[in-house]
Design a protein around this motif. Structure first.
Motif, short mmCIF file in Angstrom:
data_model
loop_
_atom_site.label_atom_id
_atom_site.label_comp_id
_atom_site.label_asym_id
_atom_site.label_seq_id
_atom_site.Cartn_x
_atom_site.Cartn_y
_atom_site.Cartn_z
N VAL A 1 -11.10 1.57 3.60
CA VAL A 1 -10.80 2.46 2.98
C VAL A 1 -11.98 3.63 3.04
O VAL A 1 -11.65 4.99 3.14
CB VAL A 1 -10.78 2.20 1.38
CG1 VAL A 1 -10.70 3.31 0.50
CG2 VAL A 1 -9.62 1.21 1.25
N LEU B 1 -3.46 0.48 -4.32
CA LEU B 1 -4.51 1.36 -3.40
C LEU B 1 -4.95 2.69 -4.13
O LEU B 1 -6.09 2.96 -3.93
CB LEU B 1 -3.48 1.79 -2.23
CG LEU B 1 -4.51 2.51 -1.31
CD1 LEU B 1 -5.56 1.83 -0.79
CD2 LEU B 1 -3.52 3.06 0.02
N ALA C 1 -8.78 3.13 -4.04
CA ALA C 1 -9.51 4.14 -3.45
C ALA C 1 -10.36 5.14 -4.27
O ALA C 1 -11.14 5.87 -3.66
CB ALA C 1 -8.30 4.84 -2.70
N LEU D 1 -3.87 3.02 6.51
CA LEU D 1 -4.91 3.89 5.24
C LEU D 1 -4.68 5.37 5.76
O LEU D 1 -4.57 6.18 4.84
CB LEU D 1 -6.06 3.33 5.19
CG LEU D 1 -6.02 1.94 4.48
CD1 LEU D 1 -7.51 1.34 4.34
CD2 LEU D 1 -5.62 1.94 3.08
N TRP E 1 -2.00 -7.28 2.83
CA TRP E 1 -1.41 -6.09 2.68
C TRP E 1 -0.21 -5.77 3.53
O TRP E 1 -0.02 -6.42 4.64
CB TRP E 1 -2.52 -5.04 2.86
CG TRP E 1 -2.97 -5.14 4.30
CD1 TRP E 1 -4.03 -5.59 4.95
CD2 TRP E 1 -2.55 -4.23 5.31
NE1 TRP E 1 -4.23 -5.37 6.05
CE2 TRP E 1 -3.30 -4.50 6.55
CE3 TRP E 1 -1.53 -3.27 5.36
CZ2 TRP E 1 -2.93 -3.75 7.91
CZ3 TRP E 1 -1.32 -2.66 6.57
CH2 TRP E 1 -1.89 -3.01 7.64
N HIS F 1 1.84 -1.98 4.32
CA HIS F 1 2.33 -0.67 4.05
C HIS F 1 3.53 -0.49 3.49
O HIS F 1 4.72 -1.21 3.98
CB HIS F 1 2.30 0.31 5.32
CG HIS F 1 2.39 1.72 5.07
ND1 HIS F 1 3.61 2.29 4.81
CD2 HIS F 1 1.76 2.81 5.69
CE1 HIS F 1 3.29 3.73 4.73
NE2 HIS F 1 2.31 3.92 5.34
N LEU G 1 0.83 -1.09 -0.13
CA LEU G 1 0.00 0.06 -0.07
C LEU G 1 0.97 1.33 0.31
O LEU G 1 1.83 1.25 0.81
CB LEU G 1 -0.78 0.12 1.20
CG LEU G 1 -2.03 -1.11 1.40
CD1 LEU G 1 -2.54 -0.99 2.50
CD2 LEU G 1 -2.83 -1.41 0.29
#
Length: 298
Positions: A236, A172, A176, A291, A196, A198, A165
C-alpha cells in the motif's frame, strides 16, 4: 441470461450488476426499497412482498445480502444483526426458489474465508477445517441454510470471499488512510496473512461460477498471492508513494475495536484451489497491480 441479485446495490453487488450488463445479461435486483416504475428493482423481505411473482424465469440467483462486518464495533447486538441479516436473506432466497415453477440453474451464495481457523502457517483450500469462533459459526450457519436449495435440484455455490479490495468501500479505504496521512506501518505482529481479492475479480468469479456448470459447493474467492500484513502494508505504501514506518500495536487495536480487531490482527492463508482447477484467470493476481488499479487509477 437473466440474473437476480439480492444485495445488488451494495459494494460487490453493484460491481457484479455492471459486469453482467456489460456482458449482455439482464439483471434484476432484489431489494427492500423498490422504486415505483423501475421494473429492474423487485421488493423482498418486506410485508406483502412476493418477488417470485415478479421475477419471472431467471437463469441464476446470486445472494450477497447481509450487514457488513467492517462497520461498527462488534457489540452483542451488532453480532446478532450480522448473523440474522444473512440468514433472513438466505432463507428468503431459498423460499423464492422453492416457490418458482421454473427453478434457476444455479444459486451463488456469498460466504467468507472466516470459516477457516486463523493461522500463520496453515494453507487452506476448500476442504480445510472450520474454526470455532464467531465468524466461523456465522459462515457454517449461512452455508447450511443456502444448501437447502440443493433439495430443489439447484446447483449451489458458496463463494467464500477473502478481503475484497475496492476504492470506496470494504477494508481498503481504512487500511490506506494512515498511509495517505504519512502514518502507515505494520499492524500487530505483521505476520498475519491477508487473503485478498480485487472487487472486479470477486465479481468475475461469481460470473465464472454461474457460467460453469462443473463449479459447485465451496469456492475460495481469493487472489492466488496472499501477503502477510506487513508486506501488504508495504505494498500500500509503495503504491501511494508513502513510508511504511509507524507500527500499530495489537493492544491499541484491541482497545479500539474489541473483538472485531481479529479481522486485522489474525488471518488465514487461503488458496483459490477450485477456481484454479476450473481454469479461472485472475485479472489482478498480484497486490501491487490490484492496489495501483484501485488507489491511483481515475
Amino acid at each position: 441470461m437473466r440474473v437476480a441479485i439480492a444485495g445488488g446495490t451494495g459494494f460487490l453487488g453493484s460491481v457484479l450488476a455492471g459486469l453482467l450488463e456489460d456482458n449482455g445479461h439482464e439483471v434484476l435486483i432484489l431489494t427492500r426499497r423498490p422504486a415505483a416504475g423501475n421494473s429492474r428493482l423487485i421488493g423482498y423481505l418486506t410485508d406483502g412482498a412476493r418477488p417470485e411473482q415478479e421475477l419471472g424465469p431467471v437463469d441464476a440467483l446470486v445472494n450477497l445480502a447481509g450487514t457488513s462486518i467492517n462497520s461498527g464495533r462488534w457489540t452483542e447486538r451488532r453480532k446478532q444483526d450480522i448473523l440474522t441479516s444473512r440468514i433472513a436473506a438466505t432463507d428468503e432466497v431459498v423460499r423464492i426458489i422453492r416457490s418458482m415453477k421454473n427453478k434457476p440453474g444455479v444459486l451463488v451464495n456469498a460466504s467468507a474465508i472466516g470459516l477457516y481457523p486463523t493461522s500463520e502457517t496453515a494453507i487452506y483450500n476448500e476442504e480445510g477445517p472450520a474454526g470455532n469462533d464467531f465468524l466461523a459459526d456465522v459462515v457454517k450457519t449461512w452455508e447450511h441454510r443456502a444448501a437447502e436449495a440443493r433439495k430443489d435440484g439447484v446447483r449451489t455455490v458458496f463463494m467464500r470471499f477473502g478481503v475484497i479490495l475496492g476504492k470506496d468501500e470494504g477494508a481498503l479505504p481504512l487500511i490506506a488512510l494512515p498511509y495517505r496521512l504519512f502514518a502507515g506501518g505494520t499492524v500487530g505482529s505483521g505476520r498475519q496473512w491477508v487473503s485478498w481479492i480485487h472487487v472486479l475479480d470477486a465479481a468475475r468469479a461469481i460470473l465464472f461460477a454461474i457460467e460453469n456448470e462443473a463449479v459447485s459447493g465451496a469456492v475460495n474467492a481469493v487472489a492466488p498471492n496472499p501477503l502477510r500484513m506487513k508486506d501488504f502494508g508495504r505494498s500500500v505504501g509503495r503504491v501511494l508513494g508513502r513510508p511504511h514506518f509507524l507500527p500499530v500495536p495489537a493492544f491499541a487495536l484491541k482497545a479500539a475495536l474489541g473483538e472485531k480487531s481479529k479481522l486485522v490482527l489474525e488471518g488465514q492463508r487461503v488458496a483459490p484451489s477450485k477456481l484454479g482447477r476450473h481454469g479461472f484467470r485472475f485479472r489482478f493476481p498480484d497486490a501491487d497491480e490490484a492496489l495501483r488499479d484501485i488507489l491511483i487509477s481515475e
